[in-house]
Motif scaffolding. Structure first.
Motif, short mmCIF file in Angstrom:
data_model
loop_
_atom_site.label_atom_id
_atom_site.label_comp_id
_atom_site.label_asym_id
_atom_site.label_seq_id
_atom_site.Cartn_x
_atom_site.Cartn_y
_atom_site.Cartn_z
N ARG A 144 2.86 9.63 4.81
CA ARG A 144 3.09 8.29 4.27
C ARG A 144 1.91 7.78 3.43
NH1 ARG A 144 7.16 9.97 5.20
NH2 ARG A 144 8.62 9.46 6.88
N SER A 145 0.73 8.34 3.65
CA SER A 145 -0.44 7.89 2.89
C SER A 145 -1.49 8.97 2.90
CB SER A 145 -1.01 6.58 3.47
OG SER A 145 -1.58 6.82 4.75
N GLN A 183 7.19 9.50 -1.22
CA GLN A 183 7.55 9.95 0.11
C GLN A 183 8.20 8.83 0.90
OE1 GLN A 183 7.54 13.23 0.40
NE2 GLN A 183 5.78 13.68 1.69
N LEU A 184 7.84 7.58 0.59
CA LEU A 184 8.35 6.44 1.34
C LEU A 184 9.75 6.04 0.89
CD1 LEU A 184 5.18 4.17 1.44
CD2 LEU A 184 6.22 5.33 3.38
N HIS A 210 13.09 7.00 2.47
CA HIS A 210 13.30 6.55 3.84
C HIS A 210 13.66 5.07 3.89
CE1 HIS A 210 11.75 10.36 5.43
NE2 HIS A 210 10.95 10.32 4.38
N VAL A 212 2.40 4.49 9.55
CA VAL A 212 1.49 5.59 9.88
C VAL A 212 1.17 5.53 11.37
CG1 VAL A 212 -0.82 6.53 9.51
CG2 VAL A 212 0.52 5.71 7.56
N ALA A 225 -0.79 4.70 -0.40
CA ALA A 225 0.54 5.09 0.07
C ALA A 225 1.16 6.08 -0.90
CB ALA A 225 1.44 3.87 0.22
N ASP A 285 3.83 9.77 9.83
CA ASP A 285 4.71 8.99 10.71
C ASP A 285 5.36 9.98 11.67
OD1 ASP A 285 6.36 7.21 11.93
OD2 ASP A 285 7.51 6.66 10.14
N ASN A 295 8.81 8.62 13.12
CA ASN A 295 9.74 7.98 12.19
C ASN A 295 9.85 6.49 12.47
OD1 ASN A 295 11.41 8.14 9.95
ND2 ASN A 295 13.27 8.37 11.18
#
Length: 427
Positions: free
Chosen positions: A361-362, A423-424, A427, A342, A419, A335, A338
């Motif tokens: 993100r993946s 990490q997601l 956020h 993706v 995914a 990303d 942001n």
């Protein structure tokens, strides 16, 4: 009256087959038996090929499930119960590759790359990533997923003990300054034991930088009154202290070009004790391709899942999971703006070059698999094209070139995108 002296003629009937008829029947029977055997052999070979294709497909899907599970756990509790690290720096002088490196939730490296050694005996035929076939070597990645297998890393009360770094500026004159030594002054060392591994969290330029810190010695200091930990007698920490990591911080974009650490950066940083270094709660899963040799002397490529202790870099196990895998490749969905999704797919070197390690993100990965039994009536294509995502720019999957020795093998391709949930979530 005359009497005949000769006996009346009697016709003797033949029973059974003549020799010629018997030979003809045997020839016909042999031809028929041979035809049956040829048909049976053909059916057997076809069954073997179909079973081979089915088995390779099943093993590849099993590998897909394992990679998906490990990838979904990547980064889990990597920073303990506190804020997740933006970068985690480590060191190991015994590794044949680069001694200074970063542990990321997900990452990749081009194979071949040697694995660290193991203190426990592994099977003698454990595939080595460095030995994957010069004649059949194609571009392939080694995938690394780092995290913990439990949320309670060390103590039973749920929170690892955390210690505050004291004024390392004042300690510098006594040789205990962190920058030019591996001695770190703390407010308390209660409960820390030599042999433990700790995680030092340092806020730096708006990022949370973490260092893997092995505890070699614990003792009192002279002035000011505090205690300290020493790491310089272990191969897991540079004897030159934390200044050795400045290059990695500059590469990661956390320090500007030419930027340096100071002892003042350490004041009020937090050190979390992760427990004995032999613990395996923090581990790295590595997927790579090796050449497996069976008991009969035959060899073939195989996908291997290895487990490393992330606190000591020791190899715990290496288990083959899918025979016939000839290429493993990954693109990382990042990303860049942001935006919450993706925006581009990059190779790992470009993730590093763009400082997008915190924006992954993946992971989109591809497995190319071949059968182990060739079909003389089949000609494989010259290349196996791996579709790349639309709009991926210059970062694309590399086509697999089929070597002459695999020209009659059948190939299959599996792609999947997963995914990186850990990490997601922040956020």
């Amino acid at each position: 009256m005359k009497q005949s002296l000769s006996a009346p003629f009697t016709l003797v009937r033949q029973r059974g087959l003549s020799l010629i008829e018997l030979m003809i029947a045997l020839v016909i029977g042999l031809i028929f038996s041979l035809a049956v055997l040829l048909v049976q052999a053909s059916l057997t070979r076809e069954n073997v090929r179909m079973s081979d294709v089915t088995l390779r497909d099943n093993q590849a899907r099993t590998a897909l499930d394992l990679i998906t599970r490990d990838l979904s756990n990547a980064g889990f509790m990597l920073g303990g119960v506190q804020s997740r690290c933006n970068i985690m720096l480590a060191y190991n002088s015994s590794l044949p590759a680069q001694q200074f490196f970063a542990q990321y939730p997900v990452s990749a490296a081009s194979q071949p790359l040697a694995l660290p050694t193991s203190t426990s005996p592994l099977p003698t035929n454990t595939p080595d990533p460095n030995a994957y076939g010069n004649a059949t070597q194609q571009f392939t990645d080694m995938l690394f997923f780092t995290g913990t297998d439990t949320a309670i890393q060390v103590p039973s009360n749920g929170n690892p003990p955390t210690y505050v770094v004291q004024n390392s500026t004042a300690q510098a004159s006594t040789g205990q300054g962190a920058i030019n030594s591996s001695t770190l002054p703390l407010g308390s060392t209660a409960g820390i034991q030599p042999g433990d591994t700790a995680l030092l969290r340092m806020p730096l330029n708006g990022k949370l930088v973490c260092f893997r810190v092995p505890i070699a010695d614990v003792g009192p200091s002279t002035s000011p009154p505090s205690t300290y930990i020493d790491s310089k007698s272990t191969n897991l920490f540079p004897s030159t202290g934390y200044s050795a990591f400045e290059g990695q911080l500059q590469t990661a974009g956390i320090l500007p070009a030419g930027g340096i650490l100071t002892n003042a950066n350490f004041v009020q940083a937090r050190l979390t004790d992760l427990g004995a270094s032999t613990a395996t709660t923090r581990r790295t899963i590595v997927y790579y391709i090796g050449t497996y040799t069976d008991a009969s002397g035959g060899s073939y490529p195989i996908l291997v899942r290895a487990i490393l202790n992330s606190q000591t870099d020791e190899l715990i196990s290496a288990n083959p999971i899918a025979a016939g895998v000839v290429s493993l490749q990954a693109l990382f969905g990042v990303d860049e703006t942001n935006s919450g999704g993706v925006t581009n797919y990059l190779t790992w070197p470009d993730v590093l070059n763009g400082n997008y390690t915190g924006a992954v993100r993946s992971v989109l990965f591809a497995l190319v698999t071949k059968t182990l039994h060739g079909d003389p009536k089949y000609n494989a294509p010259a290349k196996i094209t791996i579709p790349s995502p639309a709009g991926a720019g210059n970062d694309k999957f590399t086509s697999y070139t089929v070597p002459a020795s695999y020209a009659q093998d059948r190939f299959s391709l599996i792609e999947s995108e997963v995914a990186v949930r850990n990490q997601l979530w922040p956020h």
